[in-house]
Scaffold this motif. Structure first.
Motif, PDB file in Angstrom:
ATOM      1  N   LEU A  25      47.969 -46.650  54.920  1.00  0.00           N
ATOM      2  CA  LEU A  25      47.182 -45.509  55.380  1.00  0.00           C
ATOM      3  C   LEU A  25      47.741 -44.938  56.678  1.00  0.00           C
ATOM      4  CD1 LEU A  25      43.552 -46.827  54.715  1.00  0.00           C
ATOM      5  CD2 LEU A  25      44.758 -45.065  53.419  1.00  0.00           C
ATOM      6  N   SER A 119      39.729 -44.419  54.486  1.00  0.00           N
ATOM      7  CA  SER A 119      40.053 -43.876  53.159  1.00  0.00           C
ATOM      8  C   SER A 119      39.409 -42.508  52.950  1.00  0.00           C
ATOM      9  CB  SER A 119      39.580 -44.845  52.077  1.00  0.00           C
ATOM     10  OG  SER A 119      40.219 -46.099  52.205  1.00  0.00           O
ATOM     11  N   ALA A 209      43.684 -42.988  49.279  1.00  0.00           N
ATOM     12  CA  ALA A 209      42.230 -43.078  49.408  1.00  0.00           C
ATOM     13  C   ALA A 209      41.618 -43.827  48.228  1.00  0.00           C
ATOM     14  CB  ALA A 209      41.631 -41.677  49.504  1.00  0.00           C
ATOM     15  N   GLY A 212      41.997 -47.396  48.708  1.00  0.00           N
ATOM     16  CA  GLY A 212      41.034 -47.894  49.688  1.00  0.00           C
ATOM     17  C   GLY A 212      39.662 -48.117  49.085  1.00  0.00           C
TER      18      GLY A 212
END
Length: 496
Positions: A25, A119, A209, A212
């Motif tokens: 990320l 996320s 995302a 996540g």
């Protein structure tokens, strides 16, 4: 579904996924921004000095600079610097509260909450790129802040879940994601940006995302803060973990800030961690820049060579972790020797590697070899300085890790800023040599401070006051047993 796997290993695998996700990320923008911004490599290189020849040449033996991808965003180099650096500022800010939340509320809920936040903000990045740049910068800051608590949370949970006989190896596996995460991020981001899936570069953020969200769901159902809270752990495994870990589960309601601030071992730990993270930050933030702007590698070569040290350091740390645990199970070795020995080994390798780069010039093969030497032991920090908070302050492991890593995150935005300052007029090997000299100097100085003043002994301020007498009594009894054992061996030797 996972009942046949020991629950401490389930935690370890989910922890590995957490570290991989958190660094992914953080780093996914580093490659995606090349496809987002409207500029070409022609425009960049025409204004800078390059003394190393490019690998591709025209028939006239002139350097051929490949035309870069045309993005849709008109961001200046200064704006790109702010965008890329924002997450590391968030990282520094997020460590201390993340560590404290871990000590108070537990590692599981801390990681799920903060990585979910990171996320969500990652998913909205493609939707706000055309808004004022401040929105994008704030989102990147929050992504960094959300990724930061993963480290102190895992340090906290490792001290509860992993027996001492397995702690070195399991820690190297769990925290190896900080190396493999960068590797995975660069590889997948490159493939997604080159595709038409979900519009190309936006898919990098969407898929990050989704990963996540998936990890948070998995963690919620299979991970627990401590073994005794796990509903399906076997009695044999619970008994094994309980007898071989320091189950200090009581919360410390007040932090002894003054005692920590005036503790020489704490500042020695902070110095050692700072130096180790300076080495790591180079491979996260700067290696690709050197290979691209000085060695003039193509994007494919740059990506592969930049990822290689990150992958190798994770693999090598796991192998060495197995060896250390094997030796410690058969011979009583003070843990401080492991902490300081691995820190010293990484520092020596880094200095040799960066020193070799100073004399490698434009030789790509030699540069690659010395970059690997400089970085291959970097993940020794996992079973070196990063686990010292467990030794020094078991009740404050999360908080102490957060404080130390807040300080140690400074190189992640200081080093790129220094590189920008030294190379703003010309990008040459001579200008970059200052960076390598400074890196070697920081490594040597911080390592010497840690070796001289660092310790793994339990600190008085690191013990909960309610249980301090019990712990001290236990330690005293252990020392008496050790002293008695030495005395018996001495008498036996005299008798012989």
């Amino acid at each position: 579904m996972l009942d046949f796997i020991p629950k401490r290993y389930v935690f370890s695998l989910v922890g590995l996924a957490a570290t991989t996700l958190s660094i992914a990320l953080m780093t996914n923008l580093s490659l995606a921004i090349v496809y987002m911004v409207r500029e070409s490599r022609n425009e960049i290189h025409s204004q800078l000095t390059n003394e190393c020849p490019a690998l591709l040449k025209t028939s006239d033996n002139e350097t051929l600079i490949l035309q870069g991808p045309k993005g849709e965003l008109d961001w200046s180099p200064e704006i790109q610097g702010f965008v890329l650096g924002a997450q590391y500022v968030g990282l520094a800010v997020g460590f201390i509260p993340g560590g404290r939340f871990t000590d108070v509320y537990g590692g599981k809920i801390t990681m799920i909450t903060t990585l979910l936040m990171a996320s969500i903000f990652t998913a909205i990045l493609p939707l706000i790129v055309h808004l004022p740049i401040h929105f994008f910068i704030v989102c990147r800051f929050l992504i960094g802040a959300g990724s930061a608590p993963v480290f102190p949370a895992l340090i906290f949970m490792i001290s509860r879940w992993i027996p001492e006989s397995e702690q070195i190896f399991i820690s190297s596996v769990v925290l190896a994601g900080y190396g493999t995460g960068a590797f995975v991020s660069y590889i997948t981001a490159g493939a997604l940006c080159a595709s038409d899936f979900l519009g190309g570069w936006p898919s990098v953020f969407y898929m990050s995302a989704i990963s996540g969200f998936a990890w948070s769901t998995l963690c919620y159902f299979v991970v627990y803060d401590t073994p005794d809270k796990h509903p399906s752990i076997s009695s044999e495994e619970l008994d094994f973990i309980t007898k071989n870990t320091s189950q200090q589960t009581k919360q410390v309601k007040s932090i002894p800030w003054k005692a920590i601030a005036t503790s020489v071992p704490f500042w020695a730990l902070a110095a050692g961690n700072f130096g180790q993270c300076w080495i790591l930050s180079f491979f996260v933030t700067s290696i690709a820049l050197y290979m691209g702007t000085i060695l003039n590698l193509t994007s494919l070569q740059n990506g592969l060579l930049s990822c290689l040290p990150n992958l190798l350091r994770a693999v090598f740390a796991c192998i060495v972790g197995i060896a250390i645990d094997f030796v410690r199970r058969r011979r009583k070795i003070p843990i401080v020797y492991v902490r300081k020995g691995t820190t010293l080994a990484n520092s020596i390798a880094a200095c040799i590697g960066f020193g070799g780069i100073l004399f490698s010039g434009c030789d790509i093969t030699m540069n690659a070899i010395f970059f690997i030497i400089a970085g291959v032991l970097s993940d020794f920090y996992i079973f070196g300085v990063s686990l010292v908070p467990i030794d020094m302050a078991p009740h404050l492991a999360g908080t102490l890790s957060g404080i130390v890593w807040c300080i140690s995150s400074i190189p992640y935005f200081l080093l790129p800023a220094m590189i920008g300052e030294f190379t703003k007029n010309e990008r040459t090997i001579a200008q970059w040599s200052y960076i390598y000299y400074i890196t070697i100097g920081v490594t040597v100085l911080t390592t010497l401070i840690y070796l001289q003043f660092g310790t793994s002994e339990l600190q008085p301020w690191g013990i909960d006051s309610d249980n301090s007498s019990d712990i001290i009594t236990k330690e005293t009894e252990e020392k008496k047993k050790e002293s008695k054992s030495k005395e018996d061996r001495f008498v036996y030797a005299c008798h012989l």
